[in-house]
Design an enzyme around this catalytic site. Structure first.
Site, PDB file in Angstrom:
ATOM      1  N   MET A  30       0.847  -1.198   0.000  1.00 30.59           N
ATOM      2  CA  MET A  30       0.000   0.000   0.000  1.00 30.59           C
ATOM      3  C   MET A  30       0.886   1.253   0.000  1.00 30.59           C
ATOM      4  O   MET A  30       0.445   2.336   0.365  1.00 30.59           O
ATOM      5  CB  MET A  30      -0.933  -0.011   1.214  1.00 30.59           C
ATOM      6  CG  MET A  30      -1.882  -1.216   1.184  1.00 30.59           C
ATOM      7  SD  MET A  30      -3.413  -0.991   2.101  1.00 30.59           S
ATOM      8  CE  MET A  30      -2.806  -0.688   3.730  1.00 30.59           C
ATOM      9  N   HIS A  37       9.702  -2.796   3.121  1.00 30.38           N
ATOM     10  CA  HIS A  37       9.243  -3.020   1.741  1.00 30.38           C
ATOM     11  C   HIS A  37      10.438  -3.291   0.815  1.00 30.38           C
ATOM     12  O   HIS A  37      10.362  -4.142  -0.065  1.00 30.38           O
ATOM     13  CB  HIS A  37       8.516  -1.780   1.205  1.00 30.38           C
ATOM     14  CG  HIS A  37       7.232  -1.464   1.905  1.00 30.38           C
ATOM     15  ND1 HIS A  37       7.097  -0.378   2.746  1.00 30.38           N
ATOM     16  CD2 HIS A  37       6.017  -2.065   1.870  1.00 30.38           C
ATOM     17  CE1 HIS A  37       5.864  -0.334   3.209  1.00 30.38           C
ATOM     18  NE2 HIS A  37       5.186  -1.344   2.700  1.00 30.38           N
ATOM     19  N   GLN A  61     -10.200  -2.842   2.827  1.00 32.49           N
ATOM     20  CA  GLN A  61      -9.672  -3.450   4.042  1.00 32.49           C
ATOM     21  C   GLN A  61      -9.624  -2.486   5.232  1.00 32.49           C
ATOM     22  O   GLN A  61      -9.132  -2.838   6.293  1.00 32.49           O
ATOM     23  CB  GLN A  61      -8.295  -4.065   3.780  1.00 32.49           C
ATOM     24  CG  GLN A  61      -7.173  -3.087   3.509  1.00 32.49           C
ATOM     25  CD  GLN A  61      -5.915  -3.802   3.037  1.00 32.49           C
ATOM     26  OE1 GLN A  61      -5.835  -4.287   1.918  1.00 32.49           O
ATOM     27  NE2 GLN A  61      -4.915  -3.874   3.900  1.00 32.49           N
ATOM     28  N   GLY A 147       5.249  -9.700   4.079  1.00 34.98           N
ATOM     29  CA  GLY A 147       6.029  -9.568   5.316  1.00 34.98           C
ATOM     30  C   GLY A 147       5.394 -10.353   6.457  1.00 34.98           C
ATOM     31  O   GLY A 147       4.168 -10.445   6.562  1.00 34.98           O
ATOM     32  N   GLN A 153      -2.271 -12.071   8.236  1.00 38.53           N
ATOM     33  CA  GLN A 153      -2.499 -11.852   6.805  1.00 38.53           C
ATOM     34  C   GLN A 153      -1.781 -12.916   5.976  1.00 38.53           C
ATOM     35  O   GLN A 153      -2.339 -13.489   5.032  1.00 38.53           O
ATOM     36  CB  GLN A 153      -2.009 -10.449   6.426  1.00 38.53           C
ATOM     37  CG  GLN A 153      -1.894 -10.198   4.935  1.00 38.53           C
ATOM     38  CD  GLN A 153      -1.603  -8.749   4.614  1.00 38.53           C
ATOM     39  OE1 GLN A 153      -2.489  -7.923   4.691  1.00 38.53           O
ATOM     40  NE2 GLN A 153      -0.377  -8.428   4.245  1.00 38.53           N
ATOM     41  N   SER A 186       4.583   1.443   7.943  1.00 41.41           N
ATOM     42  CA  SER A 186       4.256   2.782   7.427  1.00 41.41           C
ATOM     43  C   SER A 186       3.568   3.596   8.522  1.00 41.41           C
ATOM     44  O   SER A 186       3.687   4.815   8.572  1.00 41.41           O
ATOM     45  CB  SER A 186       3.330   2.672   6.212  1.00 41.41           C
ATOM     46  OG  SER A 186       3.958   1.883   5.231  1.00 41.41           O
TER      47      SER A 186
HETATM   48  O1  PAF Z   1       0.047  -5.679   3.685  1.00 34.39           O
HETATM   49  C1  PAF Z   1      -0.425  -4.794   2.948  1.00 34.39           C
HETATM   50  O2  PAF Z   1       0.196  -3.769   2.681  1.00 34.39           O
HETATM   51  C2  PAF Z   1      -1.826  -4.976   2.378  1.00 34.39           C
HETATM   52  O3  PAF Z   1      -2.656  -5.608   3.286  1.00 34.39           O
HETATM   53  C3  PAF Z   1      -1.830  -5.707   1.018  1.00 34.39           C
HETATM   54  C4  PAF Z   1      -1.303  -7.125   1.143  1.00 34.39           C
HETATM   55  C5  PAF Z   1      -0.966  -4.929   0.020  1.00 34.39           C
HETATM   56  C6  PAF Z   1      -3.246  -5.773   0.473  1.00 34.39           C
HETATM   57  O4  PAF Z   1      -3.791  -4.505   0.283  1.00 34.39           O
END
Ligand code: PAF
Length: 282
Positions: A30, A37, A61, A147, A153, A186
């Site tokens: 994002m 990242h 989300q 990550g 997730q 972030s």
């Molecule tokens: O981890 C993230 O930054 C977000 O949840 C993802 C996997 C890009 C989905 O929008």
């Protein structure tokens, strides 16, 4: 660096590369990149011929009272950082491209999304799995890297790819930490200097719990009580959850074993932070 804005352009590029036998590794993000990242991007580059970084702040989300509007964004800086990683393709669609008029499909992973963050953020994971499914279909990667800071997730996405026979290998990247132990995020940019100091209690409590386990303490409830004392000693910190769970099923472990993960979520001031770690490191 190539910046692609539409799904059609992205898929056409991927089809061309895949048909030539070149592999693609996707790093979904994002944006508002930090060293975490960049490490995902470097890992991706070591695994495939091409790296595609997707950048999309996914409204699905975010809950109604969450930080969608204020979520940190800096597209020019992000482009610069991807450029410096060398050769990645940046897929940066806008909202209409991802959720055009009439969009109504969702992808739901059931059990794994119920505990931990799922309890406090209803609808969050359905937003994640829906957008990640779309990204997988658009980008057609062989591998995707996520990550481990967002541990739930990662578990949910692994389950989804397995359940839906998606032929994509999911790789987890270890948490990247600041020198003092704070997990990179972030959202750390929201923290005041005092809150940033208080936020170190997350990592400190993981380390303290590991130390207890090394000394032979294995009873999860007792360990959790000890962690709560550490977290509650900071007035700026409000606990959302402290859990010791199995690394695959995310169900509570009564006693710690080598598959146990300590998972934490707290609010530091207004900022929600999560962290986690294995309790027995072999
Ligand atoms: O981890 C993230 O930054 C977000 O949840 C993802 C996997 C890009 C989905 O929008």
């Amino acid at each position: 660096m190539k910046i692609l804005r539409t799904a059609a352009e992205m898929t056409a590029w991927s089809n061309q590369e895949n048909s030539q036998g070149r592999t693609i590794c996707l790093v979904p993000t994002m944006g508002f990149f930090h060293e975490g990242h960049l490490s995902l991007m470097r890992m991706a580059a070591s695994l495939a011929d091409h790296v595609v970084v997707s950048l999309f702040v996914n409204p699905m989300q975010f809950g109604p009272n969450e930080d969608l509007e204020g979520y940190p964004r800096d597209f020019a800086r992000d482009c610069d950082l991807v450029e410096r990683q060398g050769g990645a393709v940046l897929f940066a669609p806008d909202h209409e491209e991802m959720y055009p008029e009439g969009f109504q499909t969702q992808v739901l992973v059931r059990k794994l999304t119920s505990p931990l963050c799922g309890r406090k953020r209803p609808g969050h994971f359905v937003g994640v799995t829906t957008v990640v499914s779309k990204l997988f279909h658009i980008v057609k990667p062989r591998i995707a890297v996520f990550g481990e800071k967002d541990y739930q997730q990662l578990a949910v996405i692994r389950r989804m790819t397995q359940d839906l026979n998606m032929d994509i290998e999911i790789k987890g990247h270890p948490i990247v930490r600041e020198p003092d132990g704070l997990a990179m995020s972030s959202r750390n940019s929201y923290l005041s200097a005092g809150e940033r100091q208080a936020a170190l209690c997350l990592y400190k409590s993981i380390e303290a719990c590991r130390e207890q386990v090394r000394k032979g303490k294995r009873d999860s409830l007792r360990l959790i009580d000890g962690i709560k004392i550490i977290l509650q000693s900071h007035p700026a910190v409000a606990i959302e959850y402290v859990a010791i769970v199995d690394e695959i099923t995310l169900t509570d472990c009564a006693t710690v074993d080598r598959h146990s993960i300590l998972a934490l979520a707290v609010k530091v001031g207004k900022t929600r932070l999560i962290d986690n770690g294995k309790l027995i490191i072999e």
